[in-house]
Design a protein around this motif. Sequence first.
Motif, PDB file in Angstrom:
ATOM      1  N   SER A  55       0.847  -1.185   0.000  1.00 28.70           N
ATOM      2  CA  SER A  55       0.000   0.000   0.000  1.00 28.70           C
ATOM      3  C   SER A  55       0.886   1.239   0.000  1.00 28.70           C
ATOM      4  N   ALA A  56       0.314   2.348  -0.423  1.00 30.00           N
ATOM      5  CA  ALA A  56       1.071   3.595  -0.395  1.00 30.00           C
ATOM      6  C   ALA A  56       1.541   3.894   1.021  1.00 30.00           C
ATOM      7  N   GLU A  57       0.670   3.638   1.993  1.00 30.40           N
ATOM      8  CA  GLU A  57       1.014   3.921   3.384  1.00 30.40           C
ATOM      9  C   GLU A  57       2.175   3.057   3.863  1.00 30.40           C
ATOM     10  N   ALA A  58       2.194   1.776   3.444  1.00 33.38           N
ATOM     11  CA  ALA A  58       3.263   0.868   3.867  1.00 33.38           C
ATOM     12  C   ALA A  58       4.608   1.291   3.287  1.00 33.38           C
ATOM     13  N   LEU A  59       4.624   1.667   2.012  1.00 29.10           N
ATOM     14  CA  LEU A  59       5.878   2.092   1.410  1.00 29.10           C
ATOM     15  C   LEU A  59       6.360   3.396   2.028  1.00 29.10           C
ATOM     16  N   LEU A  60       5.452   4.336   2.252  1.00 29.03           N
ATOM     17  CA  LEU A  60       5.831   5.591   2.886  1.00 29.03           C
ATOM     18  C   LEU A  60       6.390   5.364   4.284  1.00 29.03           C
ATOM     19  N   ALA A  61       5.787   4.446   5.026  1.00 30.89           N
ATOM     20  CA  ALA A  61       6.264   4.163   6.380  1.00 30.89           C
ATOM     21  C   ALA A  61       7.673   3.573   6.352  1.00 30.89           C
ATOM     22  N   ALA A  78       5.170   9.345  -8.799  1.00 32.40           N
ATOM     23  CA  ALA A  78       4.454  10.387  -8.052  1.00 32.40           C
ATOM     24  C   ALA A  78       4.464  10.103  -6.558  1.00 32.40           C
ATOM     25  N   LEU A  79       4.338   8.831  -6.190  1.00 34.42           N
ATOM     26  CA  LEU A  79       4.323   8.486  -4.767  1.00 34.42           C
ATOM     27  C   LEU A  79       5.663   8.821  -4.111  1.00 34.42           C
ATOM     28  N   ALA A 114       9.195  12.228  -0.772  1.00 37.16           N
ATOM     29  CA  ALA A 114      10.311  13.157  -0.610  1.00 37.16           C
ATOM     30  C   ALA A 114       9.873  14.430   0.097  1.00 37.16           C
ATOM     31  N   ARG A 115       8.703  14.939  -0.270  1.00 37.79           N
ATOM     32  CA  ARG A 115       8.219  16.166   0.370  1.00 37.79           C
ATOM     33  C   ARG A 115       7.894  15.922   1.841  1.00 37.79           C
ATOM     34  N   GLN A 116       7.281  14.801   2.127  1.00 41.45           N
ATOM     35  CA  GLN A 116       6.963  14.494   3.521  1.00 41.45           C
ATOM     36  C   GLN A 116       8.233  14.300   4.353  1.00 41.45           C
ATOM     37  N   LEU A 117       9.198  13.580   3.791  1.00 37.52           N
ATOM     38  CA  LEU A 117      10.438  13.337   4.521  1.00 37.52           C
ATOM     39  C   LEU A 117      11.206  14.629   4.744  1.00 37.52           C
TER      40      LEU A 117
END
Length: 266
Positions: free
Chosen positions: A87-93, A121-122, A127-130
């Motif tokens: 999931s997008a959330e799992a990769l971001l985490a 895009a994800l 990158a912006r969140q980090l």
Amino acid sequence: MRRLEHLWWPALQAAAQQPGSTVVLPVGAFEQHGPHLPMGTDLLFAEAVVDRVLDRLPAELPLWRLPAVAFGFSPEHLGFPGTVSLSAEALLAQLQGIAAALSEAGFRRLVLFNGHGGQIALLQVAARQLQQQFPSLAVLPWFLWSGPPGVLEQIPEPERSQGLHAGRLETSLMLALHPELVGELPAGEAMASPPAGLSLEGAVPTAWRTRSLSNSGVVGDPAGASAAEGELLLQGLVGGWCELFDTLLRSDWPHMRPVVGTMQRQ
């Protein structure tokens, strides 16, 4: 020694303290690539280019790599056996955890070197969140195929713009890198095309599922692929990325301004 997993922690700490210390994280995917290319195609490509760049760059440049992220965000390829999509959330985490450790150690830059077009895009969002969470760590979301100029020009149209997945481009590169992993090329098939002026990707894109476009999982046509063409692609990618990494590492880009605290009203 440029593999962080090979270092003792004091050596890693010393690496992080070098001016402009930069870590590259190859990011791939585990997804179907037609009946003739392996599930790990995007990962194999990202690692192959990164490793060749690391070998070519001068040893004094402050660049190291992490073990790759092998699973990515691939919902468009679900419905074919074996595709694994986080999931997008799992990769971001996962990326957040990696960035937190690098920032804590004192590294200055993290390059997300992505081989999978479906998560461009994800990773830009990541990158912006980090950057917001770890202001001292610059994060650069780079995509394998969109950095060095002119690499794709040797692929003729319409395959250059329409061969989005497991087509001639990827098949040629795999023939150059791992010919033993390439199966019998599938016959071309008619695919649904968007109306004139619209596109699957690019300026006027739409979200799509591979099953809606192709029975084989190929979006494009691998006919005409060759190891010789793949070698030219590889040379262009490695040479171009060497120049871009060298430029980055010899600069202070991006400029990191001190974080200004929130002013309290009196």
